[in-house]
Design a protein around this motif. Sequence first.
Motif, PDB file in Angstrom:
ATOM      1  N   GLN A 277      87.994  39.725  14.129  1.00 59.98           N
ATOM      2  CA  GLN A 277      87.131  40.828  13.709  1.00 59.98           C
ATOM      3  C   GLN A 277      86.050  41.102  14.751  1.00 59.98           C
ATOM      4  N   ALA A 278      85.453  40.024  15.257  1.00 59.63           N
ATOM      5  CA  ALA A 278      84.397  40.168  16.264  1.00 59.63           C
ATOM      6  C   ALA A 278      84.940  40.809  17.538  1.00 59.63           C
ATOM      7  N   SER A 279      86.144  40.421  17.939  1.00 59.08           N
ATOM      8  CA  SER A 279      86.743  40.956  19.157  1.00 59.08           C
ATOM      9  C   SER A 279      86.985  42.458  19.045  1.00 59.08           C
ATOM     10  N   LEU A 280      87.404  42.902  17.872  1.00 55.70           N
ATOM     11  CA  LEU A 280      87.628  44.334  17.665  1.00 55.70           C
ATOM     12  C   LEU A 280      86.321  45.112  17.767  1.00 55.70           C
ATOM     13  N   LYS A 281      85.255  44.574  17.178  1.00 56.42           N
ATOM     14  CA  LYS A 281      83.950  45.254  17.261  1.00 56.42           C
ATOM     15  C   LYS A 281      83.417  45.225  18.683  1.00 56.42           C
ATOM     16  N   ASN A 282      83.601  44.119  19.366  1.00 55.99           N
ATOM     17  CA  ASN A 282      83.154  44.005  20.748  1.00 55.99           C
ATOM     18  C   ASN A 282      83.889  45.002  21.641  1.00 55.99           C
ATOM     19  N   LYS A 283      85.168  45.177  21.397  1.00 55.81           N
ATOM     20  CA  LYS A 283      85.951  46.145  22.173  1.00 55.81           C
ATOM     21  C   LYS A 283      85.414  47.555  21.944  1.00 55.81           C
TER      22      LYS A 283
END
Length: 313
Positions: A277-283
């Motif tokens: 989830q964090a990776s998607l928001k960071n992207k």
Amino acid sequence: MKNDFNHIQSIYWVFTQLCNDDCDHCYNDSSPFGKRISESDCMAIIENLPDTVDRLILSGGEPVAEKKLLYAILDRVREKYNGKTQVMLQTNGDLLNKNIVETLINKGVTRFDIASIDRYHKKAGSRLIELADLFESCGVSGTEKDPLIEGGHYLTENPLSWGYWGASEDMWLGGNWARGKAIKNDIWKKDPDHNFCSILSGARNFLGGHDDIPQEISIQLWKINPCCPGTHFPMGDARKQKVAHVLQRASKNAVFKILNEGTPLEMGVPIGISKQQASLKNKELKNICLYCDHFLKCNKNIIFDENGIKELA
């Protein structure tokens, strides 16, 4: 991770945001109208620093733009630490002259870092030869270009040195820090795969436990931060709180312990937010500092209370 925070390897302290320049990339909005704090605030901050500090980096803004305050800070630091702390000055060099350099040396500065040798700064490195001659005349040796001293040992064998560096595309100020004027001027680094948090001046090892980079925190005016860009909410107020106590609280918080590992995409795991989830928001946000801001704002009440960082298993 350390248990005793009354000894810290390195503190980076921006004690003023006043500056003679007004650079487009400046992460802390330094300028001729930059924010300032009082001498009494600075003395309170020094009182609240850990009992032992191996290296203190004084920066700005332009520290020489507040010369009287800089001298007062140096006098108090030397009094508190009996000359056992290596004092480094990060300056654009524009205001230096022989009298000022000699005074700074007499007040305990042992390392000068000229942070203006790049296209962003007004003089763009044009004073470099002049500064080299100035330092040589004062007995200051130009030992290396890189301002970082290898191996984390800051009480160096060379007692008096200077170096130079700047906001090149290959270094962390080349738009990496999504802060201040870099955001306003749209020159921040748009690369979600770049983990600034994992390198020196990022949050990794601010609580200790790693041998490959020094333990370093930053203080932006009075805000105690795990990194130079600073988290959206500071860990504490160095005017009112002992820095060691603030770090002790951080060491008991699962989110800040993960920041200490330099893996901010895992900050949410203890509170049910997956790394995916964090990776998607960071992207989506395109910058790890912006993700960190987003995460802390969304979860402030879980991580902080009226006394600062909560204990969080």
